[in-house]
Design a protein around this motif. Sequence first.
Motif, PDB file in Angstrom:
ATOM      1  N   GLN A  36       0.838  -1.203   0.000  1.00 40.28           N
ATOM      2  CA  GLN A  36       0.000   0.000   0.000  1.00 40.28           C
ATOM      3  C   GLN A  36       0.874   1.255   0.000  1.00 40.28           C
ATOM      4  O   GLN A  36       0.614   2.208  -0.732  1.00 40.28           O
ATOM      5  CB  GLN A  36      -0.929   0.005   1.207  1.00 40.28           C
ATOM      6  N   ALA A  37       1.930   1.258   0.806  1.00 40.67           N
ATOM      7  CA  ALA A  37       2.822   2.422   0.871  1.00 40.67           C
ATOM      8  C   ALA A  37       3.530   2.655  -0.468  1.00 40.67           C
ATOM      9  O   ALA A  37       3.735   3.798  -0.873  1.00 40.67           O
ATOM     10  CB  ALA A  37       3.835   2.243   1.991  1.00 40.67           C
ATOM     11  N   LYS A  38       3.881   1.564  -1.156  1.00 40.80           N
ATOM     12  CA  LYS A  38       4.520   1.687  -2.477  1.00 40.80           C
ATOM     13  C   LYS A  38       3.579   2.360  -3.465  1.00 40.80           C
ATOM     14  O   LYS A  38       4.014   3.093  -4.354  1.00 40.80           O
ATOM     15  CB  LYS A  38       4.925   0.318  -3.018  1.00 40.80           C
ATOM     16  N   SER A  39       2.293   2.115  -3.308  1.00 32.49           N
ATOM     17  CA  SER A  39       1.323   2.686  -4.244  1.00 32.49           C
ATOM     18  C   SER A  39       1.225   4.204  -4.117  1.00 32.49           C
ATOM     19  O   SER A  39       0.700   4.864  -5.007  1.00 32.49           O
ATOM     20  CB  SER A  39      -0.057   2.058  -4.041  1.00 32.49           C
ATOM     21  N   PHE A  40       1.757   4.766  -3.031  1.00 36.85           N
ATOM     22  CA  PHE A  40       1.734   6.214  -2.848  1.00 36.85           C
ATOM     23  C   PHE A  40       2.767   6.918  -3.722  1.00 36.85           C
ATOM     24  O   PHE A  40       2.776   8.134  -3.802  1.00 36.85           O
ATOM     25  CB  PHE A  40       1.963   6.592  -1.376  1.00 36.85           C
ATOM     26  N   GLY A  41       3.649   6.147  -4.339  1.00 35.75           N
ATOM     27  CA  GLY A  41       4.624   6.756  -5.245  1.00 35.75           C
ATOM     28  C   GLY A  41       6.003   6.872  -4.639  1.00 35.75           C
ATOM     29  O   GLY A  41       6.518   5.929  -4.064  1.00 35.75           O
ATOM     30  N   ASP A  42       6.593   8.038  -4.763  1.00 37.28           N
ATOM     31  CA  ASP A  42       7.979   8.327  -4.376  1.00 37.28           C
ATOM     32  C   ASP A  42       8.326   7.731  -3.004  1.00 37.28           C
ATOM     33  O   ASP A  42       7.792   8.139  -1.980  1.00 37.28           O
ATOM     34  CB  ASP A  42       8.192   9.840  -4.355  1.00 37.28           C
ATOM     35  N   LEU A  43       9.246   6.751  -2.986  1.00 36.78           N
ATOM     36  CA  LEU A  43       9.620   6.077  -1.747  1.00 36.78           C
ATOM     37  C   LEU A  43      10.647   6.869  -0.939  1.00 36.78           C
ATOM     38  O   LEU A  43      10.860   6.598   0.235  1.00 36.78           O
ATOM     39  CB  LEU A  43      10.173   4.676  -2.047  1.00 36.78           C
ATOM     40  N   SER A  44      11.300   7.859  -1.554  1.00 35.84           N
ATOM     41  CA  SER A  44      12.355   8.592  -0.861  1.00 35.84           C
ATOM     42  C   SER A  44      11.819   9.414   0.310  1.00 35.84           C
ATOM     43  O   SER A  44      12.546   9.663   1.269  1.00 35.84           O
ATOM     44  CB  SER A  44      13.125   9.491  -1.826  1.00 35.84           C
ATOM     45  N   GLU A  45      10.576   9.837   0.245  1.00 34.28           N
ATOM     46  CA  GLU A  45       9.994  10.617   1.339  1.00 34.28           C
ATOM     47  C   GLU A  45       8.682   9.988   1.800  1.00 34.28           C
ATOM     48  O   GLU A  45       7.717  10.680   2.113  1.00 34.28           O
ATOM     49  CB  GLU A  45       9.766  12.058   0.885  1.00 34.28           C
ATOM     50  N   ASN A  46       8.660   8.676   1.859  1.00 40.44           N
ATOM     51  CA  ASN A  46       7.443   7.945   2.180  1.00 40.44           C
ATOM     52  C   ASN A  46       7.603   7.308   3.563  1.00 40.44           C
ATOM     53  O   ASN A  46       8.147   6.221   3.705  1.00 40.44           O
ATOM     54  CB  ASN A  46       7.209   6.884   1.093  1.00 40.44           C
ATOM     55  N   SER A  47       7.147   8.008   4.583  1.00 36.57           N
ATOM     56  CA  SER A  47       7.328   7.517   5.957  1.00 36.57           C
ATOM     57  C   SER A  47       6.528   6.242   6.220  1.00 36.57           C
ATOM     58  O   SER A  47       6.952   5.404   7.012  1.00 36.57           O
ATOM     59  CB  SER A  47       6.954   8.598   6.971  1.00 36.57           C
ATOM     60  N   GLU A  48       5.384   6.082   5.556  1.00 39.45           N
ATOM     61  CA  GLU A  48       4.610   4.848   5.732  1.00 39.45           C
ATOM     62  C   GLU A  48       5.418   3.644   5.253  1.00 39.45           C
ATOM     63  O   GLU A  48       5.434   2.598   5.892  1.00 39.45           O
ATOM     64  CB  GLU A  48       3.274   4.915   4.965  1.00 39.45           C
ATOM     65  N   TYR A  49       6.098   3.823   4.116  1.00 42.83           N
ATOM     66  CA  TYR A  49       6.934   2.750   3.566  1.00 42.83           C
ATOM     67  C   TYR A  49       8.097   2.448   4.514  1.00 42.83           C
ATOM     68  O   TYR A  49       8.361   1.295   4.828  1.00 42.83           O
ATOM     69  CB  TYR A  49       7.462   3.144   2.185  1.00 42.83           C
ATOM     70  N   ASP A  50       8.769   3.488   4.979  1.00 46.48           N
ATOM     71  CA  ASP A  50       9.899   3.307   5.903  1.00 46.48           C
ATOM     72  C   ASP A  50       9.455   2.593   7.180  1.00 46.48           C
ATOM     73  O   ASP A  50      10.129   1.670   7.657  1.00 46.48           O
ATOM     74  CB  ASP A  50      10.533   4.648   6.257  1.00 46.48           C
ATOM     75  N   ASP A  51       8.334   3.001   7.747  1.00 41.48           N
ATOM     76  CA  ASP A  51       7.818   2.369   8.964  1.00 41.48           C
ATOM     77  C   ASP A  51       7.491   0.895   8.731  1.00 41.48           C
ATOM     78  O   ASP A  51       7.815   0.038   9.552  1.00 41.48           O
ATOM     79  CB  ASP A  51       6.563   3.091   9.467  1.00 41.48           C
ATOM     80  N   ALA A  52       6.839   0.615   7.611  1.00 42.54           N
ATOM     81  CA  ALA A  52       6.462  -0.765   7.308  1.00 42.54           C
ATOM     82  C   ALA A  52       7.707  -1.633   7.093  1.00 42.54           C
ATOM     83  O   ALA A  52       7.763  -2.772   7.549  1.00 42.54           O
ATOM     84  CB  ALA A  52       5.551  -0.819   6.091  1.00 42.54           C
ATOM     85  N   LYS A  53       8.710  -1.096   6.404  1.00 40.48           N
ATOM     86  CA  LYS A  53       9.958  -1.851   6.180  1.00 40.48           C
ATOM     87  C   LYS A  53      10.687  -2.103   7.501  1.00 40.48           C
ATOM     88  O   LYS A  53      11.226  -3.193   7.712  1.00 40.48           O
ATOM     89  CB  LYS A  53      10.877  -1.113   5.198  1.00 40.48           C
TER      90      LYS A  53
END
Length: 158
Positions: A36-53
């Motif tokens: 889901q976090a990847k679907s938000f786009g740009d991973l460089s400033e994606n805190s949801e992605y960082d938290d999930a990882k």
Amino acid sequence: MTERVELTVAGKEALEKELIELVEVKRPAVIDRIAQAKSFGDLSENSEYDDAKNEQGFIETRIAEIERTLDRAVIVKPSSNVKTVRIGTTVKYTNTKNRKQSTYDIVASANANPLNGMMSVDSPIGSALLGKKEGDSVEIKAPSGVIKVKITSIKPTK
């Protein structure tokens, strides 16, 4: 040679239950969060992605830790004729200075939870009590200093 890990039956069952929860519930949930976090786009400033990882890393590390522990597990047989403190015993002691009584189940490090009365054999308290008998006086080297206690009872853990 791989070092064995002594566990009680209850301790082994608790680890197995935690492993099932991690593998069947938490791992799939965090994978969904990552997608889901990847679907938000740009991973460089994606805190949801960082938290999930980060959570995924914690989950995978814990799964590996539990699996290693279970692979090396040796079950400690309960005994009704307990004479010394060891894994699988409940020990009650009194602080000789302030007369405060404490009771702990002595468990393997993997099952330790002092706030719930489960003390690791590798902790300062657990290691100081290990092998001692009812009536023994023990000096525990704790971070706050030396604590002197007297063991008042040793029973098999229920």
